[in-house]
Design a protein around this motif. Structure first.
Motif, PDB file in Angstrom:
ATOM      1  N   ALA A 244      -4.921  15.642   1.620  1.00 53.14           N
ATOM      2  CA  ALA A 244      -3.512  15.298   1.817  1.00 53.14           C
ATOM      3  C   ALA A 244      -3.324  13.786   1.859  1.00 53.14           C
ATOM      4  O   ALA A 244      -2.409  13.240   1.217  1.00 53.14           O
ATOM      5  CB  ALA A 244      -2.991  15.939   3.100  1.00 53.14           C
ATOM      6  N   ALA A 245      -4.174  13.102   2.596  1.00 49.27           N
ATOM      7  CA  ALA A 245      -4.067  11.644   2.662  1.00 49.27           C
ATOM      8  C   ALA A 245      -4.392  11.017   1.314  1.00 49.27           C
ATOM      9  O   ALA A 245      -3.732  10.058   0.881  1.00 49.27           O
ATOM     10  CB  ALA A 245      -5.016  11.099   3.735  1.00 49.27           C
ATOM     11  N   ALA A 246      -5.406  11.544   0.634  1.00 50.10           N
ATOM     12  CA  ALA A 246      -5.779  10.991  -0.672  1.00 50.10           C
ATOM     13  C   ALA A 246      -4.629  11.118  -1.671  1.00 50.10           C
ATOM     14  O   ALA A 246      -4.347  10.184  -2.437  1.00 50.10           O
ATOM     15  CB  ALA A 246      -7.021  11.706  -1.202  1.00 50.10           C
ATOM     16  N   THR A 247      -3.944  12.251  -1.655  1.00 50.22           N
ATOM     17  CA  THR A 247      -2.819  12.456  -2.570  1.00 50.22           C
ATOM     18  C   THR A 247      -1.666  11.517  -2.248  1.00 50.22           C
ATOM     19  O   THR A 247      -1.048  10.919  -3.146  1.00 50.22           O
ATOM     20  CB  THR A 247      -2.345  13.915  -2.498  1.00 50.22           C
ATOM     21  OG1 THR A 247      -3.427  14.781  -2.904  1.00 50.22           O
ATOM     22  CG2 THR A 247      -1.151  14.157  -3.411  1.00 50.22           C
ATOM     23  N   LEU A 248      -1.366  11.358  -0.957  1.00 51.38           N
ATOM     24  CA  LEU A 248      -0.283  10.463  -0.552  1.00 51.38           C
ATOM     25  C   LEU A 248      -0.563   9.029  -1.008  1.00 51.38           C
ATOM     26  O   LEU A 248       0.301   8.380  -1.613  1.00 51.38           O
ATOM     27  CB  LEU A 248      -0.122  10.507   0.965  1.00 51.38           C
ATOM     28  CG  LEU A 248       0.902   9.523   1.565  1.00 51.38           C
ATOM     29  CD1 LEU A 248       2.312   9.906   1.147  1.00 51.38           C
ATOM     30  CD2 LEU A 248       0.772   9.474   3.088  1.00 51.38           C
ATOM     31  N   LEU A 249      -1.761   8.532  -0.739  1.00 54.45           N
ATOM     32  CA  LEU A 249      -2.087   7.149  -1.056  1.00 54.45           C
ATOM     33  C   LEU A 249      -2.194   6.928  -2.566  1.00 54.45           C
ATOM     34  O   LEU A 249      -1.821   5.863  -3.069  1.00 54.45           O
ATOM     35  CB  LEU A 249      -3.382   6.747  -0.370  1.00 54.45           C
ATOM     36  CG  LEU A 249      -3.318   6.720   1.165  1.00 54.45           C
ATOM     37  CD1 LEU A 249      -4.694   6.427   1.745  1.00 54.45           C
ATOM     38  CD2 LEU A 249      -2.317   5.698   1.663  1.00 54.45           C
ATOM     39  N   ALA A 250      -2.679   7.918  -3.290  1.00 53.58           N
ATOM     40  CA  ALA A 250      -2.729   7.798  -4.747  1.00 53.58           C
ATOM     41  C   ALA A 250      -1.325   7.667  -5.319  1.00 53.58           C
ATOM     42  O   ALA A 250      -1.091   6.893  -6.263  1.00 53.58           O
ATOM     43  CB  ALA A 250      -3.456   8.993  -5.345  1.00 53.58           C
ATOM     44  N   GLY A 251      -0.384   8.402  -4.752  1.00 55.00           N
ATOM     45  CA  GLY A 251       1.004   8.303  -5.192  1.00 55.00           C
ATOM     46  C   GLY A 251       1.587   6.929  -4.901  1.00 55.00           C
ATOM     47  O   GLY A 251       2.306   6.354  -5.735  1.00 55.00           O
ATOM     48  N   TRP A 252       1.288   6.397  -3.719  1.00 57.51           N
ATOM     49  CA  TRP A 252       1.764   5.051  -3.385  1.00 57.51           C
ATOM     50  C   TRP A 252       1.199   4.020  -4.359  1.00 57.51           C
ATOM     51  O   TRP A 252       1.921   3.138  -4.830  1.00 57.51           O
ATOM     52  CB  TRP A 252       1.321   4.678  -1.973  1.00 57.51           C
ATOM     53  CG  TRP A 252       2.052   5.366  -0.866  1.00 57.51           C
ATOM     54  CD1 TRP A 252       3.069   6.280  -0.984  1.00 57.51           C
ATOM     55  CD2 TRP A 252       1.827   5.200   0.537  1.00 57.51           C
ATOM     56  NE1 TRP A 252       3.492   6.687   0.249  1.00 57.51           N
ATOM     57  CE2 TRP A 252       2.746   6.046   1.206  1.00 57.51           C
ATOM     58  CE3 TRP A 252       0.950   4.439   1.280  1.00 57.51           C
ATOM     59  CZ2 TRP A 252       2.797   6.129   2.596  1.00 57.51           C
ATOM     60  CZ3 TRP A 252       0.984   4.519   2.664  1.00 57.51           C
ATOM     61  CH2 TRP A 252       1.912   5.360   3.321  1.00 57.51           C
TER      62      TRP A 252
END
Length: 461
Positions: free
Chosen positions: A21-29
């Motif tokens: 979940a964190a990896a997906t959020l930061l990749a989007g940012w």
């Protein structure tokens, strides 16, 4: 270590898991930031093409507007409040290797990229802006480029987790820091009695901590350690020159690996504890492995050490980091390496520095540059690892004679080491995904055996 965390996991254990979940959020940012800021997009492409690095591995801090949606998003991704900071609130992820997040009341996004020197980064990219923070300050920043509401900055930390630049004179003074760095770079490493070497280094560390504080001393100590290791490893020098051309230095370090004899292992751990490390997981690869390791982390400096030692099956279940270990008649891989080259913390230097890269891309670039790598010893979606071919070091005659006299190597083995040298150090290519902080115990055991000096040369891919 990029994205090193500021505290132990909330559960108090070291059972690291992937954090999608964190990896997906930061990749989007990061994707949105590159779309908005052309300099950042171009830099990401250069990093990948010229040094095999990934932009995400260099992100030190995200600064973003504090909105209910932003808070909800990071909380769902596993971020937790760390502290109130000047102008905002700071969050970290206790279960994964991710950059911290500063939520502030202003408009606009800023992304800080970790570098070893703001001046070097500015020179590498032709930047003329003034560096924020006085020389030697806990945090210095260099404004790089702002576009589309996204500001890019280079950030250099020295024993600090500060999120904002502090004004006033540098404390500890730049002179004191320079003297400590000189003390570590110029320290004696060769001792007829290695116990005396540990005594001398302990006194030197104590003096450094008294002069500049624990965390700054730690930061300076490992800068000196990387310099010493780099001078003794051709693959390291090759990669260092590429990263220097991009201005990042060794900002992508993941962990520093030390090898120790049994009798001095508890002293190695004690030295690192003086520098602010705490013991993380014990690495127990199984009864047949013949070795173990204590992982240690300095949470303020974001430095991890992986400390190897020969161990018996029974000792793997003990607190071997703090219990003095006696000599054994036979030497496994780690003990033999120390017998041939000396203690990692003294004359031998680190066994290897492991840094984060695009694993496959770096292997291809190394091959094109004539740098051989061994077969990967970890090849998962979330973790990939491989050593460069081992650097062969000449072995001192006195060390060979002592090993033969003690019955720890044969005369034929001594002659082979005398003629060919023995495997000394490596650079390690590592790729971590989804914030995974752990290690592959089976894979590391295989590569330990593969790099035993008695099995050299190390096998190229």
């Amino acid at each position: 270590m990029i994205g090193a965390q500021d505290s132990k996991p909330e559960s108090g254990d070291w059972n690291w898991e992937r954090q999608p979940a964190a990896a997906t959020l930061l990749a989007g940012w990061l994707e949105a930031a590159q779309a908005a800021n052309p300099w950042l997009r171009d830099f990401a492409e250069r990093l990948h093409a010229e040094s095999g690095n990934r932009l995400a591995d260099l992100v030190d801090l995200w600064s973003r507007p504090d909105t209910p949606d932003a808070r909800l998003a990071i909380e769902r991704a596993g971020y937790r409040p760390l502290e109130a900071a000047a102008g905002g609130h700071l969050f970290h992820h206790p279960r994964g290797m991710f950059p911290r997040v500063l939520l502030h009341p202003r408009a606009g996004v800023a992304v800080d990229l970790r570098v070893e020197s703001c001046a070097d980064f500015g020179s590498a990219h032709g930047l003329s802006a003034a560096i924020e923070g006085v020389p030697g300050a806990p945090l210095r920043r260099l404004a790089v480029y702002t576009a589309g509401g996204v500001a890019v900055r280079a950030a250099r930390r020295r024993g600090s987790l500060a999120a904002v630049i502090t004004g006033g004179p540098c404390e500890p003074t730049l002179t004191d820091q320079a003297l400590v760095l000189e003390s570590f770079r110029g320290r004696p490493r060769r001792f007829a009695d290695e116990a005396a070497g540990f005594d001398e280094l302990a006194e030197r560390v104590d003096a450094a901590v008294a002069r500049v504080g624990r965390d700054v001393a730690c930061s300076l100590f490992f800068a000196a350690e990387r310099d010493f290791w780099e001078r003794r490893n051709a693959a390291a020098r090759w990669q260092a020159s590429r990263q220097a051309a991009l201005g990042i230095g060794w900002a992508n370090h993941d962990h520093h690996t030390y090898r120790s004899s049994r009798v001095h292992f508890h002293r190695l751990v004690a030295l690192f504890e003086k520098l602010g490390f705490h013991c993380r997981e014990r690495f127990s690869p199984g009864a047949a492995a013949g070795w173990g390791a204590q992982v240690m982390e300095q949470p303020v400096c974001g430095i991890v050490t992986f400390n190897d030692v020969d161990l018996s099956p029974a000792e793997l279940r003990t607190d071997f980091a703090h219990t003095p270990l006696g000599e054994r008649d036979t030497l496994a891989t780690v003990g033999l390496w120390c017998g041939l080259h000396g203690e990692s913390i003294l004359q031998a230097g680190m066994h290897h520095l492991e840094c984060t890269f695009d694993f496959g891309e770096l292997r291809e670039q190394m091959a094109s540059g004539g740098i051989e790598t061994m077969r990967p010893f970890t090849d998962f979606d979330h973790l990939k690892q491989a050593f460069t071919r081992g650097e062969l070091w000449q072995v001192e005659e006195g060390r060979l004679n002592r090993l033969v006299d003690a019955g720890r190597i044969s005369g034929a083995e001594a002659e082979a080491f005398r003629r060919d040298g023995a495997i000394g150090s490596h650079l390690e290519n590592l790729e971590r995904n989804e914030g995974f902080k752990g290690f592959n115990q089976r894979g590391v055991t295989e590569v330990i055996h593969a790099t035993d000096p008695r099995r050299q040369p190390s096998s190229p891919a």
